[in-house]
Design an enzyme around this catalytic site. Structure first.
Site, PDB file in Angstrom:
ATOM      1  N   CYS A 162       0.196  -1.033  -0.109  1.00  0.00           N
ATOM      2  CA  CYS A 162       0.045  -0.239   0.035  1.00  0.00           C
ATOM      3  C   CYS A 162       0.870   1.496  -0.105  1.00  0.00           C
ATOM      4  O   CYS A 162       1.730   0.912   0.812  1.00  0.00           O
ATOM      5  CB  CYS A 162      -0.983  -0.364   1.224  1.00  0.00           C
ATOM      6  SG  CYS A 162      -1.888   1.218   1.448  1.00  0.00           S
ATOM      7  N   HIS A 181      -8.412  -3.265  -3.735  1.00  0.00           N
ATOM      8  CA  HIS A 181      -7.962  -3.286  -2.637  1.00  0.00           C
ATOM      9  C   HIS A 181      -8.891  -1.394  -2.528  1.00  0.00           C
ATOM     10  O   HIS A 181      -8.805  -0.798  -1.082  1.00  0.00           O
ATOM     11  CB  HIS A 181      -6.605  -3.766  -3.506  1.00  0.00           C
ATOM     12  CG  HIS A 181      -5.644  -2.719  -2.583  1.00  0.00           C
ATOM     13  ND1 HIS A 181      -4.556  -3.225  -1.292  1.00  0.00           N
ATOM     14  CD2 HIS A 181      -5.043  -0.717  -2.150  1.00  0.00           C
ATOM     15  CE1 HIS A 181      -3.997  -2.100  -0.902  1.00  0.00           C
ATOM     16  NE2 HIS A 181      -4.262  -1.354  -1.427  1.00  0.00           N
ATOM     17  N   GLU A 182      -8.848  -1.254  -3.315  1.00  0.00           N
ATOM     18  CA  GLU A 182      -9.198   0.647  -3.485  1.00  0.00           C
ATOM     19  C   GLU A 182     -10.416   0.937  -3.318  1.00  0.00           C
ATOM     20  O   GLU A 182     -10.971   1.829  -2.626  1.00  0.00           O
ATOM     21  CB  GLU A 182      -9.216   0.993  -5.627  1.00  0.00           C
ATOM     22  CG  GLU A 182      -7.940   0.757  -5.586  1.00  0.00           C
ATOM     23  CD  GLU A 182      -6.776   1.485  -4.381  1.00  0.00           C
ATOM     24  OE1 GLU A 182      -6.515   1.900  -3.631  1.00  0.00           O
ATOM     25  OE2 GLU A 182      -5.489   0.797  -4.732  1.00  0.00           O
ATOM     26  N   HIS A 198     -10.430   0.831   0.294  1.00  0.00           N
ATOM     27  CA  HIS A 198      -9.919   2.266   0.892  1.00  0.00           C
ATOM     28  C   HIS A 198     -10.860   3.101   1.042  1.00  0.00           C
ATOM     29  O   HIS A 198     -11.056   3.520   1.929  1.00  0.00           O
ATOM     30  CB  HIS A 198      -8.669   2.865  -0.060  1.00  0.00           C
ATOM     31  CG  HIS A 198      -7.215   2.421   0.294  1.00  0.00           C
ATOM     32  ND1 HIS A 198      -6.903   2.472   1.441  1.00  0.00           N
ATOM     33  CD2 HIS A 198      -6.352   2.157  -0.502  1.00  0.00           C
ATOM     34  CE1 HIS A 198      -5.739   2.512   1.249  1.00  0.00           C
ATOM     35  NE2 HIS A 198      -5.631   1.202   0.547  1.00  0.00           N
TER      36      HIS A 198
END
Length: 237
Positions: free
Chosen positions: A148, A192-193, A196
């Protein structure tokens, strides 16, 4: 979601566009027309007024990226309800930061913006800028090593288990609504994003010895791990 329907931009797992003649397009159109589920945080029609300084390097964040422990990184971002053109300065900044930091994906809260926008470096497979991205479904399972840009810490890269295929709905920078069927690398980057944007750091998805190892490394570096409680997938095999 607002914006004109762009049904031919849906993609298969390999990144190819689904033709409008495909028998699944009626189902795709129905999904695109379905209103988005309310977000955990309120929506906003205003673009972000301030961003993390583009040249700032602080803590474990790479250049221009918010480091873990910063509140904006650990809370759900807001859906954007205004004209997407207003987000151009933000998305241009995000693309520039992604390139400078040497990553493959970046969420808006990683540059300090509390708004649901992501960018990625696999634009040959799906639109490289996505607004209000949401995960509709997932299937399968596979493991891959992740890191990250907000956690530039030796020993923090780890093998994360995630669904292999996902269906994502979003807006493009032109305001078109899209469905993206993604597999493998693209699916991993989008998940993953999107994590976030939901206030979840990838380390929270870790389990077993990988979780123990990475959390110990973060604690040894003086990071507040309480803001990153373990949040493994409930259906993980």
């Amino acid at each position: 979601m607002s914006g004109a329907l762009l049904d031919h931009r849906a993609t298969c797992a390999c990144g190819r566009r689904i033709a409008t003649a495909n028998r699944r397009i009626a189902h795709a159109r129905a999904l695109l027309a379905t209103p988005s589920a309310p977000g955990v945080a309120a929506a906003t029609s205003e673009p972000p007024a301030e961003l993390w300084p583009a040249d700032r390097v602080e803590g474990v964040g790479r250049i221009g990226c918010v480091p873990v422990g910063t509140p904006v990184l650990h809370a759900p971002t807001r859906h954007f309800s205004g004209p997407v053109d207003l987000l151009r300065p933000l998305t241009e900044r995000m693309v520039t930061t992604l390139g400078r930091a040497g990553g493959i994906g970046l969420a808006a809260n990683q540059v300090g913006a509390d708004v649901r926008v992501l960018v990625h470096g696999l634009a040959d497979r799906a639109p490289g800028v996505l607004v209000n991205a949401e995960l509709l479904s997932s299937e399968g399972w596979y493991h891959h090593r992740e890191g990250c840009l907000s956690l530039n810490l030796p020993g923090s890269r780890a093998v994360v288990g995630r669904p292999r295929k996902v269906l994502v709905r979003a807006l493009t920078p032109t305001g078109h609504r899209v469905l993206i069927q993604a597999g493998d690398d693209l699916a991993r980057v989008l998940q993953h994003e999107i994590d976030h944007l939901d206030g979840i750091e990838y380390v929270q998805r870790l389990t077993g010895s990988e979780a123990d190892r990475v959390y110990k490394a973060m604690e040894a570096a003086g990071l507040d791990v309480d803001v990153m409680p373990p949040t493994p997938y409930s259906a993980a095999p």
